[in-house]
Design a protein around this motif. Sequence first.
Motif, short mmCIF file in Angstrom:
data_model
loop_
_atom_site.label_atom_id
_atom_site.label_comp_id
_atom_site.label_asym_id
_atom_site.label_seq_id
_atom_site.Cartn_x
_atom_site.Cartn_y
_atom_site.Cartn_z
N GLY A 88 28.00 39.06 35.14
CA GLY A 88 27.94 39.38 36.56
C GLY A 88 28.65 38.35 37.41
N GLY A 89 29.65 37.68 36.85
CA GLY A 89 30.33 36.59 37.54
C GLY A 89 31.77 36.90 37.91
N LEU B 222 36.63 35.83 41.37
CA LEU B 222 37.78 36.31 42.15
C LEU B 222 37.60 36.10 43.65
CD1 LEU B 222 38.43 39.68 40.26
CD2 LEU B 222 39.78 37.58 40.11
N GLY B 223 36.37 35.88 44.08
CA GLY B 223 36.11 35.79 45.50
C GLY B 223 36.62 34.49 46.13
N GLY B 224 36.93 34.57 47.44
CA GLY B 224 37.35 33.38 48.17
C GLY B 224 38.76 32.92 47.86
N ARG B 225 39.57 33.79 47.26
CA ARG B 225 40.94 33.39 46.90
C ARG B 225 41.93 33.88 47.96
NH1 ARG B 225 41.87 32.14 41.29
NH2 ARG B 225 39.91 32.20 40.10
N LEU C 136 45.63 34.44 43.94
CA LEU C 136 45.51 35.71 43.23
C LEU C 136 46.75 36.06 42.40
CD1 LEU C 136 43.78 37.94 45.92
CD2 LEU C 136 42.79 37.20 43.74
N VAL C 137 47.86 35.31 42.61
CA VAL C 137 49.11 35.65 41.92
C VAL C 137 48.96 35.66 40.39
CG1 VAL C 137 51.47 34.83 41.46
CG2 VAL C 137 50.62 34.95 43.81
N PRO C 138 48.38 34.63 39.72
CA PRO C 138 48.32 34.65 38.24
C PRO C 138 47.56 35.85 37.68
CG PRO C 138 47.85 32.45 39.09
CD PRO C 138 47.87 33.37 40.28
N ILE C 139 46.40 36.19 38.26
CA ILE C 139 45.63 37.30 37.72
C ILE C 139 46.31 38.64 37.99
CG2 ILE C 139 44.15 37.42 39.78
CD1 ILE C 139 43.17 38.25 36.15
N VAL C 140 46.95 38.77 39.17
CA VAL C 140 47.65 40.01 39.47
C VAL C 140 48.85 40.19 38.54
CG1 VAL C 140 49.01 41.23 41.23
CG2 VAL C 140 46.88 40.08 41.87
N GLN C 141 49.58 39.11 38.27
CA GLN C 141 50.73 39.20 37.35
C GLN C 141 50.27 39.60 35.94
OE1 GLN C 141 52.61 35.37 37.67
NE2 GLN C 141 54.01 36.04 39.33
N ASP D 166 39.33 48.14 36.25
CA ASP D 166 38.09 47.71 36.90
C ASP D 166 38.28 46.37 37.62
OD1 ASP D 166 36.85 49.95 35.92
OD2 ASP D 166 35.97 48.94 34.17
N VAL D 167 39.03 45.45 37.00
CA VAL D 167 39.29 44.15 37.63
C VAL D 167 40.13 44.33 38.88
CG1 VAL D 167 40.35 41.88 37.31
CG2 VAL D 167 39.07 42.94 35.43
N ALA D 168 41.15 45.21 38.80
CA ALA D 168 42.01 45.46 39.96
C ALA D 168 41.21 46.05 41.12
CB ALA D 168 43.15 46.39 39.56
N ASN D 169 40.26 46.93 40.81
CA ASN D 169 39.41 47.50 41.86
C ASN D 169 38.58 46.44 42.54
OD1 ASN D 169 40.29 50.15 41.54
ND2 ASN D 169 38.77 50.59 39.92
N VAL D 170 38.12 45.45 41.79
CA VAL D 170 37.33 44.36 42.37
C VAL D 170 38.22 43.54 43.32
CG1 VAL D 170 36.09 42.21 41.89
CG2 VAL D 170 35.73 44.22 40.45
N ILE D 171 39.49 43.30 42.91
CA ILE D 171 40.41 42.54 43.76
C ILE D 171 40.67 43.30 45.07
CG2 ILE D 171 42.76 41.62 43.95
CD1 ILE D 171 42.67 41.13 40.94
N LEU D 172 40.88 44.63 44.93
CA LEU D 172 41.17 45.44 46.11
C LEU D 172 39.95 45.53 47.04
CD1 LEU D 172 43.24 48.30 44.43
CD2 LEU D 172 44.09 46.40 45.81
#
Length: 417
Positions: free
Chosen positions: A375-376, A381-384, A389-394, A411-417
Motif C-alpha cells: 500500500g505504499g 509517487l506522491g509529492g513529485r 517523475l521522468v525516470p518512472i514515466v520513461q 495501474d501505475v500510470a493511472n496512479v501518476i495521472l
Amino acid sequence: QSPVLVKEYAAVSSIHFSPSTPHDFAVTSSTRVQVYSSSTHAVKKTISRFKDTAFGARIRGDGKLLVAGDATGLVQLFDLNSRAILRTLRGHTGPVHVTGFSPENTQILSGSDDKTVRVWDVPTESSIAVFSEHQDYVRAGLTCSDNANLILSGSYDHTVKLWDLRANSCAITMEHKFPVESVLIFPGGGLVASAGGNQLKIWDILGGGRLLQAVSHHQKAITCMSFDGTATRILTGSLDHHVKVLNIQDYKVVHSIKYPDPVQSLAVSPDDTHLAVGMSTGLLSIRQRVVKAADKAAAQQKALRGGTRQFFTRGAAHRPEDSDLQIESRKKKRLRNYEKYLRAFQYANALDAVLAENRTAIIVVSLLEDLIHRGGLREALGGRDDRALVPIVQFILRKISNPRYSKLLIDVANVIL
C-alpha cells in the motif's frame, strides 16, 4: 596391540585396503565381500550378490567402487555406497580369481582359471584385450601404477608374464619354477616380485626379466604377499602359519608373526597402521599399530605454550584431508540500496534507487508489485514534480508494450495521472 579375531564363513581368499582415507578394507570370503571399518573393525557393508564363491575384491582408488570376480566367470562392479551392481562383465569361462583397477580407474583387469588375462573398458563393458599365452590357471595379476599399459600376471604354469597393451602381446616371460600365487611391481616399475612354492623371487624388468634374487624363508608354500605403506618392506604369508617381514635392501627377515592357521591372504593399510591377515579356516586377524609411549612423550614436549605467537598461528598451514568433514561458512548477504530503503519503509527512495541503478525490468516491476502489496505506491509517487517523475514515466513508456508487464504498468500510470 593384540589382534582382533573375526570368524568368517569360509576361507578368507582376499583382503584389500582402500587407497583413500579412512582406508577401510574389503574381505572376500565364501559368496560375499564384507567391507570393514579401519577405525572400529566392524562390518560397514556386506555385498552378497554373487551366484557362487566370490574372489579377489578390490576397491577403486577413490574408494567409491569395488570390483570382484566369482566362480561362475563373471566380473562385477559395485557401487560401495548403495551396493548396486553397476557393470557385469562376461567373457571368462572359468572362475575369476584376479581383479583390479587401472591407475586411470577406467579399465578393469581380470585373470581366470580359463588361462586368460583380460582388460575391460568400464564405460562400454567390453573386453579391449585378451592375453591367452598362459598354460594353466591365472591366480595373480596387477596393472603397473606407473604405466597403465604394463600388466603383470602369474600362473600355475610356473611363469610370470609382463604384457604390453600397446603391442597387445607378451613382452617378457620369467620362469618362477613353481606355481605362482602372488606378484608385485616395485614403485617405478623397474623390478617385480613373484611368490610361489616356498620361494620369493625378484626380477629386473629393465634388464629383460633377469633374476636378481631368490629367497626361501618359509617352510611351506607362500600364498600371498604385499608391500608395506612405504614400499620398504615386503610381507609374505604362507601355509606354514607365518607372516614374515622382509627388508627390500637385502631381503632378510626383520620380523615374523605366527598365526594359528595357514595364511591365505594379507594386506597392509597405506598408512601402515593396520595389518589384516586371512586364514584358510575362515579366521580374520586385524592388528592395529599402537603409537609408542616415547612418541607420545615427544609429542607432549613439542606442545606449544599458550599465549605465544606460535600457539595462535598453529594449524595455519594445515590442509584438510578428503575424509574431513568441512563445515561451510555462511556469508552474510549484502543488501542493495533499494532493498535497504524498502526495509526502512522509505518507499520513494527505494523507487528512485532501483531506477537509478539501471536494474533489469523484472526487478523494477517486482519492486512496484511489492509497493502495491504494501500500500505504499501512492506514497512513493506522491509529492513529485515533473523532473522527479521522468525516470518512472520513461520506464513505463519502454516496457508497457510488454504483455508480461502491461497490466501492472497501466495501474501505475493511472496512479501518476
